[in-house]
Write a protein that holds these residues in place. Structure first.
Motif, PDB file in Angstrom:
ATOM      1  N   ASP A   1      61.318  38.588   3.120  1.00 24.86           N
ATOM      2  CA  ASP A   1      62.759  38.685   3.313  1.00 24.86           C
ATOM      3  C   ASP A   1      63.210  38.075   4.633  1.00 24.86           C
ATOM      4  O   ASP A   1      64.230  38.469   5.202  1.00 24.86           O
ATOM      5  CB  ASP A   1      63.219  40.144   3.227  1.00 24.86           C
ATOM      6  CG  ASP A   1      62.481  41.046   4.206  1.00 24.86           C
ATOM      7  OD1 ASP A   1      61.664  40.528   4.990  1.00 24.86           O
ATOM      8  OD2 ASP A   1      62.726  42.264   4.193  1.00 24.86           O
ATOM      9  N   GLN A   2      62.451  37.097   5.118  1.00 23.42           N
ATOM     10  CA  GLN A   2      62.827  36.447   6.361  1.00 23.42           C
ATOM     11  C   GLN A   2      64.001  35.482   6.181  1.00 23.42           C
ATOM     12  O   GLN A   2      64.588  35.045   7.167  1.00 23.42           O
ATOM     13  CB  GLN A   2      61.640  35.686   6.961  1.00 23.42           C
ATOM     14  CG  GLN A   2      60.555  36.595   7.521  1.00 23.42           C
ATOM     15  CD  GLN A   2      59.386  35.812   8.061  1.00 23.42           C
ATOM     16  OE1 GLN A   2      58.358  35.706   7.412  1.00 23.42           O
ATOM     17  NE2 GLN A   2      59.540  35.234   9.237  1.00 23.42           N
ATOM     18  N   GLY A   3      64.311  35.132   4.941  1.00 21.45           N
ATOM     19  CA  GLY A   3      65.407  34.215   4.700  1.00 21.45           C
ATOM     20  C   GLY A   3      64.951  32.768   4.734  1.00 21.45           C
ATOM     21  O   GLY A   3      63.798  32.454   5.035  1.00 21.45           O
ATOM     22  N   GLU A   4      65.866  31.882   4.402  1.00 20.95           N
ATOM     23  CA  GLU A   4      65.572  30.454   4.339  1.00 20.95           C
ATOM     24  C   GLU A   4      66.385  29.716   5.388  1.00 20.95           C
ATOM     25  O   GLU A   4      67.521  30.083   5.707  1.00 20.95           O
ATOM     26  CB  GLU A   4      65.891  29.909   2.948  1.00 20.95           C
ATOM     27  CG  GLU A   4      65.064  30.533   1.833  1.00 20.95           C
ATOM     28  CD  GLU A   4      63.591  30.217   1.947  1.00 20.95           C
ATOM     29  OE1 GLU A   4      63.262  29.133   2.488  1.00 20.95           O
ATOM     30  OE2 GLU A   4      62.765  31.044   1.508  1.00 20.95           O
ATOM     31  N   LEU A   5      65.797  28.665   5.918  1.00 25.11           N
ATOM     32  CA  LEU A   5      66.501  27.829   6.879  1.00 25.11           C
ATOM     33  C   LEU A   5      67.452  26.881   6.156  1.00 25.11           C
ATOM     34  O   LEU A   5      67.186  26.467   5.026  1.00 25.11           O
ATOM     35  CB  LEU A   5      65.504  27.003   7.687  1.00 25.11           C
ATOM     36  CG  LEU A   5      64.564  27.764   8.625  1.00 25.11           C
ATOM     37  CD1 LEU A   5      63.570  26.800   9.249  1.00 25.11           C
ATOM     38  CD2 LEU A   5      65.350  28.491   9.708  1.00 25.11           C
TER      39      LEU A   5
ATOM     40  N   ARG B   1      63.780  37.087  13.479  1.00 26.80           N
ATOM     41  CA  ARG B   1      64.924  37.813  14.018  1.00 26.80           C
ATOM     42  C   ARG B   1      64.529  38.498  15.325  1.00 26.80           C
ATOM     43  O   ARG B   1      63.428  39.037  15.450  1.00 26.80           O
ATOM     44  CB  ARG B   1      65.438  38.860  13.032  1.00 26.80           C
ATOM     45  CG  ARG B   1      66.005  38.322  11.735  1.00 26.80           C
ATOM     46  CD  ARG B   1      67.129  37.312  11.946  1.00 26.80           C
ATOM     47  NE  ARG B   1      68.089  37.732  12.952  1.00 26.80           N
ATOM     48  CZ  ARG B   1      69.103  38.584  12.732  1.00 26.80           C
ATOM     49  NH1 ARG B   1      69.283  39.111  11.531  1.00 26.80           N
ATOM     50  NH2 ARG B   1      69.935  38.903  13.706  1.00 26.80           N
ATOM     51  N   ILE B   2      65.443  38.482  16.298  1.00 29.11           N
ATOM     52  CA  ILE B   2      65.204  39.113  17.594  1.00 29.11           C
ATOM     53  C   ILE B   2      66.317  40.119  17.855  1.00 29.11           C
ATOM     54  O   ILE B   2      67.499  39.824  17.638  1.00 29.11           O
ATOM     55  CB  ILE B   2      65.157  38.065  18.725  1.00 29.11           C
ATOM     56  CG1 ILE B   2      64.032  37.044  18.463  1.00 29.11           C
ATOM     57  CG2 ILE B   2      64.941  38.745  20.071  1.00 29.11           C
ATOM     58  CD1 ILE B   2      63.951  35.947  19.490  1.00 29.11           C
ATOM     59  N   PHE B   3      65.922  41.301  18.318  1.00 28.72           N
ATOM     60  CA  PHE B   3      66.868  42.358  18.639  1.00 28.72           C
ATOM     61  C   PHE B   3      66.656  42.780  20.089  1.00 28.72           C
ATOM     62  O   PHE B   3      65.522  42.795  20.588  1.00 28.72           O
ATOM     63  CB  PHE B   3      66.677  43.572  17.721  1.00 28.72           C
ATOM     64  CG  PHE B   3      66.869  43.257  16.267  1.00 28.72           C
ATOM     65  CD1 PHE B   3      68.093  43.449  15.651  1.00 28.72           C
ATOM     66  CD2 PHE B   3      65.820  42.747  15.499  1.00 28.72           C
ATOM     67  CE1 PHE B   3      68.269  43.158  14.310  1.00 28.72           C
ATOM     68  CE2 PHE B   3      65.992  42.450  14.162  1.00 28.72           C
ATOM     69  CZ  PHE B   3      67.218  42.647  13.562  1.00 28.72           C
ATOM     70  N   GLU B   4      67.741  43.106  20.750  1.00 20.87           N
ATOM     71  CA  GLU B   4      67.668  43.670  22.093  1.00 20.87           C
ATOM     72  C   GLU B   4      67.801  45.181  21.986  1.00 20.87           C
ATOM     73  O   GLU B   4      68.672  45.688  21.276  1.00 20.87           O
ATOM     74  CB  GLU B   4      68.785  43.108  22.957  1.00 20.87           C
ATOM     75  CG  GLU B   4      68.760  43.642  24.391  1.00 20.87           C
ATOM     76  CD  GLU B   4      69.951  43.169  25.197  1.00 20.87           C
ATOM     77  OE1 GLU B   4      69.745  42.362  26.111  1.00 20.87           O
ATOM     78  OE2 GLU B   4      71.086  43.606  24.890  1.00 20.87           O
ATOM     79  N   VAL B   5      66.922  45.888  22.671  1.00 16.87           N
ATOM     80  CA  VAL B   5      66.959  47.347  22.683  1.00 16.87           C
ATOM     81  C   VAL B   5      67.447  47.806  24.051  1.00 16.87           C
ATOM     82  O   VAL B   5      66.857  47.454  25.081  1.00 16.87           O
ATOM     83  CB  VAL B   5      65.566  47.951  22.390  1.00 16.87           C
ATOM     84  CG1 VAL B   5      65.624  49.464  22.440  1.00 16.87           C
ATOM     85  CG2 VAL B   5      65.058  47.480  21.033  1.00 16.87           C
ATOM     86  N   ASP B   6      68.535  48.543  24.052  1.00 16.17           N
ATOM     87  CA  ASP B   6      69.116  49.036  25.298  1.00 16.17           C
ATOM     88  C   ASP B   6      69.442  50.516  25.126  1.00 16.17           C
ATOM     89  O   ASP B   6      70.213  50.890  24.234  1.00 16.17           O
ATOM     90  CB  ASP B   6      70.377  48.242  25.630  1.00 16.17           C
ATOM     91  CG  ASP B   6      70.885  48.526  27.041  1.00 16.17           C
ATOM     92  OD1 ASP B   6      70.145  49.153  27.827  1.00 16.17           O
ATOM     93  OD2 ASP B   6      72.025  48.131  27.353  1.00 16.17           O
ATOM     94  N   GLU B   7      68.796  51.346  25.942  1.00 19.09           N
ATOM     95  CA  GLU B   7      68.979  52.797  25.881  1.00 19.09           C
ATOM     96  C   GLU B   7      68.742  53.346  24.473  1.00 19.09           C
ATOM     97  O   GLU B   7      69.489  54.177  23.966  1.00 19.09           O
ATOM     98  CB  GLU B   7      70.379  53.176  26.386  1.00 19.09           C
ATOM     99  CG  GLU B   7      70.584  52.836  27.855  1.00 19.09           C
ATOM    100  CD  GLU B   7      71.937  53.279  28.370  1.00 19.09           C
ATOM    101  OE1 GLU B   7      72.803  53.636  27.538  1.00 19.09           O
ATOM    102  OE2 GLU B   7      72.133  53.284  29.604  1.00 19.09           O
ATOM    103  N   GLY B   8      67.680  52.846  23.829  1.00 17.22           N
ATOM    104  CA  GLY B   8      67.278  53.353  22.527  1.00 17.22           C
ATOM    105  C   GLY B   8      68.078  52.845  21.354  1.00 17.22           C
ATOM    106  O   GLY B   8      67.891  53.311  20.225  1.00 17.22           O
TER     107      GLY B   8
END
Length: 547
Positions: free
Chosen positions: A83-87, A134-141
């Motif tokens: 499920d990473q998707g297509e370019l 995909r990249i996510f930023e985690v801030d204060e949980g």
């Protein structure tokens, strides 16, 4: 100076081709392209079905390690879904030359504000990197998508920037972190995650060399190798002035799913602390934990067939294993004529690593590649790993752009569907990862035709020269009763000399080994002793078969 990650990624492309070669050599078919003490899934974790995706509202989603482990365990219990998707077609069609002309704009780096030690840049997808990450930023949980846009990248001529400015990227190829590693006024590249589950890091004074992987599945097992991918990263937003950073990742492929946590502390030794929870959807023939990949083209012990002005060309020159009883094994690397496998059975090893021990620029004579600056990497288990083996595969190669050496830990058990592996280990990336070893080490290994200068060439007779040096040998006179204990399988010692080199504390062992069966490799072990006391690490070597 900043490191150019993109210029060397064709090494990973080679491993895909190498996988096909390994399968052919070991009887497999043609391949597709290339701890915790307690179960954290039982903690107070958010529901594993609560995914953090691009559709998440600005308030984000709760995130912690327990949630990630529970999510990946739940995914492992279901059939694999890519499920990473297509370019977009224009991106997926990028070739090597076009892709290398797309660079991230440094002034668009995330966290590029006063007071932050870490900066983050992304790699543009396309060419070999056809699965968006995909990249996510985690801030204060709380995790929120960290999206990248056409304006974050520079499209160098002859690419038309306007042809890319409307493309909505579903993800990127990977990312790299920068940090003031070598001087306080410049953010050097520190670590990069790019392609499948590959990553590599730098200690102070290093240039990029060998790479690590999250997991290796069925490498050189006689069946098709599988290449798990890091599909999503969750990166904790660093505090101002922070000297370490945490990264979490999802890893997945047809037969495995895993949760990974990386705690990275830069320095003379850059430390990467790794925790992994790995779940098998289906059985595997071979599971490679904490895998390392490197390049060895030729060196002082193995330069047959190379007409090159440089004496040595390699990112690593040997494998080291620390056994549970304190013994150390040094195995010089080779570039064999055919696939060569070595398996070292161990019970709770103290560690292993691929090292670049030779740090003399005069031994490489390459002022561009600077092989003397390539990092060594040491893998140190945290807790007990149990029974298994350190596995080494050496793949024939004619070009220095190919990573043709693979080393990893193989657990003895837990290869069936439904098995779980909880792994914790520490990685050291540095010029010197060995420190003060209480045993003499191997300085160099030379090999060549056996016999004397008057002897006729004999393909079944080979000479080995091994120099040992280190604290246990310091001050020993020439009359000291130092002996070399040598063992050979599929061969015999025809001649042996051990001498102390005049004016030094180096002891030199010279062996002539005669092969018995030309169809099998010769395994040789040697170590220095004084009485029953071990003075040196164990030098071990595989002289490959000739037919």
């Amino acid at each position: 100076m900043p490191q150019n990650t993109s210029s060397e990624i064709n090494r990973r492309h080679y491993l895909k081709a190498s996988a096909c070669f390994i399968a052919a050599m070991t009887g497999g078919g043609i391949l597709p392209a290339f701890a915790q003490d307690a179960d954290p899934a039982k903690g107070n974790a958010p529901s594993p079905e609560g995914e953090a995706t691009a559709t998440v509202a600005d308030k984000g989603k709760p995130f912690n390690w327990d949630w990630l482990v529970a999510r990946m365990k739940a995914r492992a219990a279901a059939p694999f879904v890519d499920d990473q998707g297509e370019l977009p077609e224009q991106v997926s069609a990028l070739g090597y030359d076009a892709h290398r002309r797309i660079r991230f704009r440094p002034d668009h780096a995330r966290w590029r504000e006063d007071g932050y030690n870490f900066e983050l840049q992304a790699f543009y997808p396309g060419w070999l990197f056809d699965k968006p990450v995909r990249i996510f930023e985690v801030d204060e949980g709380i995790s929120r998508p960290l999206d990248f846009h056409p304006g974050d990248f520079e499209f160098r001529s002859p690419l038309d920037e306007q042809g890319f400015d409307k493309i909505d990227l579903p993800g990127v190829a990977g990312f790299r972190l920068h940090y003031p590693l070598n001087r306080s006024d410049y953010h050097d590249e520190l670590i990069a995650f790019l392609g499948s589950s590959y990553f590599r890091a730098l200690g102070r004074g290093n240039n990029y060399g060998l790479s690590a992987r999250g997991l290796a599945v069925d490498t050189a097992s006689g069946s098709a190798e599988e290449f798990p991918r890091f599909t999503r990263f969750y990166i904790e937003r660093p505090e101002k002035g922070a000297r370490d950073i945490k990264i979490f990742a999802e890893l997945e492929s047809a037969r495995v799913a895993g949760a990974y946590a990386f705690s990275i502390t830069p320095g003379v030794e850059t430390v990467v602390d790794v925790q992994a929870a790995i779940f098998l959807r289906d059985a595997v023939a071979r599971l490679g934990l904490a895998p390392l990949t490197s390049m060895y083209l030729f060196g002082e012990n193995d330069r047959t067939g190379f007409d090159d002005y440089r004496p040595e060309v390699h990112d690593s020159d040997g494998l080291v294993i620390l056994r549970a009883n304190g013994e150390r094994i040094w195995r010089p690397l080779t570039n064999p004529g055919q696939l060569q496998l070595s398996v070292f059975s161990e019970d709770n090893p103290g560690g292993f690593g691929l090292l670049q021990r030779d740090r003399s620029p005069d031994h490489y004579l390459d002022t561009e590649a600077r092989y003397e600056r390539r990092p060594s990497v040491w893998i140190e288990p945290v807790g007990e790993w149990g029974k298994g083996s350190v596995f080494l595969a050496e793949i024939p190669s004619k070009e220095e752009v190919h990573d043709n050496v693979v080393a990893f830990w193989m657990p003895e058990n837990g290869l069936e569907a439904g098995a779980e592996h909880w792994l914790h280990y520490r990685m050291l990336w540095a010029m010197d990862v060995e420190g003060d070893v209480p045993l003499a080490r191997v300085l160099r290994t030379h090999a060549g035709a056996g016999g004397t200068s008057a002897s006729k060439p004999d393909p079944n007779l080979r000479k080995f020269l091994i120099d040992f040096a280190g604290d246990p040998l310091v001050g020993l006179g020439e009359d000291a009763e130092v002996v070399a204990r040598v063992s050979v399988s599929n061969g015999k010692v025809q001649h042996k000399i051990l001498n102390k080199l005049q004016g030094s504390d180096v002891w030199r062992l010279i062996l002539d080994i005669r092969r018995k069966d030309a169809g099998d490799p010769v395994e040789i072990n040697a170590a220095l002793l004084l009485g029953e006391d071990r003075l040196s690490e164990i030098w071990t070597y595989q002289w490959g078969q000739t037919v």
